[in-house]
Structure formats: C-alpha cells, structure tokens
Design a protein around this motif. Structure first.
Motif, PDB file in Angstrom:
ATOM      1  N   MET A   1       0.851  -1.190   0.000  1.00  0.00           N
ATOM      2  CA  MET A   1       0.000   0.000   0.000  1.00  0.00           C
ATOM      3  C   MET A   1       0.890   1.245   0.000  1.00  0.00           C
ATOM      4  N   ARG A   3       0.497   4.457   0.666  1.00  0.00           N
ATOM      5  CA  ARG A   3       0.476   5.412   1.767  1.00  0.00           C
ATOM      6  C   ARG A   3       1.105   4.840   3.029  1.00  0.00           C
ATOM      7  N   ARG A   4       1.461   3.572   2.997  1.00  0.00           N
ATOM      8  CA  ARG A   4       2.086   2.962   4.173  1.00  0.00           C
ATOM      9  C   ARG A   4       3.585   2.748   3.972  1.00  0.00           C
ATOM     10  N   TYR A   5       4.171   3.451   3.018  1.00  0.00           N
ATOM     11  CA  TYR A   5       5.599   3.283   2.813  1.00  0.00           C
ATOM     12  C   TYR A   5       6.361   3.753   4.057  1.00  0.00           C
ATOM     13  N   ARG A   6       7.561   3.232   4.210  1.00  0.00           N
ATOM     14  CA  ARG A   6       8.376   3.564   5.376  1.00  0.00           C
ATOM     15  C   ARG A   6       9.131   4.866   5.109  1.00  0.00           C
ATOM     16  N   SER A   7       8.847   5.896   5.873  1.00  0.00           N
ATOM     17  CA  SER A   7       9.436   7.203   5.650  1.00  0.00           C
ATOM     18  C   SER A   7      10.652   7.421   6.534  1.00  0.00           C
ATOM     19  N   ASP A  10       9.587   7.841  10.082  1.00  0.00           N
ATOM     20  CA  ASP A  10       9.359   6.555  10.746  1.00  0.00           C
ATOM     21  C   ASP A  10      10.684   5.968  11.248  1.00  0.00           C
ATOM     22  N   GLU A 252       5.906   1.717  -5.831  1.00  0.00           N
ATOM     23  CA  GLU A 252       5.287   0.391  -5.775  1.00  0.00           C
ATOM     24  C   GLU A 252       6.291  -0.744  -5.942  1.00  0.00           C
ATOM     25  N   PRO A 256       9.752  -3.549   0.507  1.00  0.00           N
ATOM     26  CA  PRO A 256       9.018  -2.931   1.623  1.00  0.00           C
ATOM     27  C   PRO A 256       9.902  -2.355   2.712  1.00  0.00           C
ATOM     28  N   ASP A 289      -0.215  12.574  -1.952  1.00  0.00           N
ATOM     29  CA  ASP A 289      -0.972  11.793  -0.968  1.00  0.00           C
ATOM     30  C   ASP A 289      -2.317  11.356  -1.542  1.00  0.00           C
ATOM     31  N   THR A 293      -3.465   7.492  -2.151  1.00  0.00           N
ATOM     32  CA  THR A 293      -4.719   6.992  -1.583  1.00  0.00           C
ATOM     33  C   THR A 293      -5.606   6.395  -2.669  1.00  0.00           C
ATOM     34  N   ASP A 296      -4.271   3.087  -3.834  1.00  0.00           N
ATOM     35  CA  ASP A 296      -4.484   2.054  -2.818  1.00  0.00           C
ATOM     36  C   ASP A 296      -5.930   1.570  -2.832  1.00  0.00           C
TER      37      ASP A 296
END
Length: 306
Positions: A1, A3-7, A10, A252, A256, A289, A293, A296
């Motif tokens: 997904m 919007r759930r990428y590791r920034s 984070d 994409e 991950p 963003d 979204t 996703d």
C-alpha cells in the motif's frame, strides 16, 4: 500500500525515539566534476551552490559547534525537535583529505544534541581511507551516506555529465554498507530522454543496492546547462501529473524495507525557472498523498474481487 511506505520520519522515530531534524552544513569543498578532475561545470542541473543553497558554512572542525548552533537557529521556526542530524550536504562532502574529513565528522558526533551524521557525496569520491573514516564514524553514531546516482542508465549519465558509470555506484554502495553506513541513493524523474520505464528501472536498482531512496523531479535552475537546453526548446520538464504517476510506479516496486526519504524536491525558488508546480511543495505533497490513496483504493477493490 503506497500510503504505508516507510518514511525517514518513521526510521528516525525507531532509531531515536523522538522527532529528529536535519541541520544542513557545508564545509567549503567542491566537486571533481567542477574543478577539472572529472569534468567542469558539474551535472547539467546542478546550481552554483552544489545543492547547498540552504546550508550553513563551516570552515573546519573548530567551527562545527558554531555552525550547528546557527543551523539550529535557522530551523527553530520550523521544528521543536531537540535532537538533530548533522547533514554535511554542500557539493561533495568526502571530496577532501581523510585527515580533514575525520575531525569534522568527529566534532559533530561529539555533541550530545546530534543523534546521527549524514554525508552527501559521489560514489567516485570514496577511496579506502575515506571509507575507513566513515566506518569509524558509524561505530560512534548512526551514519547515513547519500549517493547522487540519479539514473541507472549510463547513456543518460553521460548526457547529464555525471562523470562515472553505474558500476562505480554499485561498488561504492556495497563498500559503504559493509562499513556500517545506511546508504541513501538519489534519483531524478524526468531526465532528458527518459520515461516511466527508465525511472522504474532506476528505482528497482536502488532498491537492490541501498537502504533508502530520495526521489524528485528534474527542475531547472538559472545558470545551469539544463537552463540553456530549456531556453532553446531542447528539454521540456514533466507535468505534475506525469511526475506523480511515475512516482507511484517507482514506489510500488521498491522493497518494503526501503526507507523513502524524499518524494519531491525543494528547489531554491529564486533560482528556479521551471516547472512552476515544483515550487509549491505543500501542494505537491498533498496531490501525491491523494494519488497514493486513490491507487491504494483501486488496488484494494481489485484484491477484493479476486
């Protein structure tokens, strides 16, 4: 997904337990692609400040403390963070003798308010003695080393005057990771002659060789060779819609665990000629963003039907 990428935010919370902000520094060094060692003029998109437009200068190790305090004062209106990363950003930070670089990094690492060290450089400016300095730095505090790859295509690299082939990057990234550095690789979407597939190929290669990635569109700064190409009609920058579409595809295909440190650039507005949309970073981030979204949602709906 998407919007759930590791920034990067984070990652910094995981490492340091609190919000951490980068302080941009420059130490008066230049670049082998400017002084005639590898070439002159630098990469065709690089401005006179060598990506250090927002950096605080420091002359030597004795000046690090003053420079850091000045940098903290400059960002005090943007963040309430009490922990910082000393980011040696301007030009090629390792393009100096090892016995000059080590005191600079050590002086920054000695400070209690500095949680990590970050060094921006070129893959062809990492001889063994410099990597040894970085290894010792990584033993003291977390170390991030940023490499300006931009593209995995060697023909494009020649066009943009990068000055080294992909094999040099691969070797440098491997040696840095063995030395304990967290490698962050820069890529640019919309380089002359490149399309979506080229960007995806570069992102895929970075995902295999680095811990993190920085992605931005190509923007045109006054006084660069790219500006000359633009004014002659030889280059047309990406639209915002095309950039975001390419960005989605690149994110994409990343593994991950790849940390995404940047998804759009932050060009110096007084120098930027085009594209106009890149100057409004908040709007670009909001549109990214929305696109993440929407994609996703579409992917979720497709999965539900299977």
């Amino acid at each position: 997904m998407l919007r759930r990428y590791r920034s990067a935010g984070d990652l910094f919370l995981e490492l340091f337990g609190e919000k951490t902000y980068k302080l941009s520094l420059t130490c008066g060094n230049t670049c082998p692609n400017r002084d005639g060692t590898k070439g002159t003029g630098g990469c065709i998109f690089c401005g006179e400040a060598g990506s250090g437009e927002f950096s605080v200068p420091c002359t030597d190790a004795s000046d690090i403390g003053t420079a850091i305090e000045r940098a903290k004062a400059l960002v005090s209106s943007k963040t309430k963070a009490g922990r910082f990363i000393a980011y040696f950003q301007g030009f090629t930070a390792t393009y100096m003798p090892a016995d000059k670089l080590e005191p600079l990094l050590s002086a920054a690492a000695d400070r209690g308010d500095i949680s990590a060290i970050s060094v921006a450089t070129r893959p062809d400016c990492l001889p063994d003695d410099i990597v040894d300095v970085l290894r010792r730095t990584a033993e003291r505090k977390p170390l991030f080393v940023e490499l300006g790859l931009q593209t995995a295509r060697d023909d494009t690299a020649k066009l943009i005057n990068r000055g080294y082939p992909l094999s040099v990057y691969d070797d440098a990234a491997g040696r840095l990771r063995e030395a304990g550095a967290n490698v962050i690789t820069h890529m640019i979407l919309g380089l002359p002659g490149e399309g979506k597939e080229d960007g995806m190929r570069t992102a895929e290669h970075i995902g295999k060789t680095a811990n993190g990635i920085k992605i931005q569109s190509l923007f045109i700064l006054a006084g660069t060779k790219l500006a000359d190409m633009y004014e002659k009609g030889e280059y047309r920058p990406l639209s915002k819609e095309d950039y975001i579409d390419m960005l989605c595809e690149c994110v994409e295909i990343l593994p991950p665990d790849t940390v995404i440190h940047r998804i759009t650039g932050d060009p110096p507005k007084k120098l930027m000629l085009a594209p106009e949309w890149a100057a409004d970073k908040k709007r670009v981030l909001a549109d990214i963003d929305k696109a993440f979204t929407a994609r996703d949602v579409r992917q979720g709906a497709k999965a539900d039907k299977i």
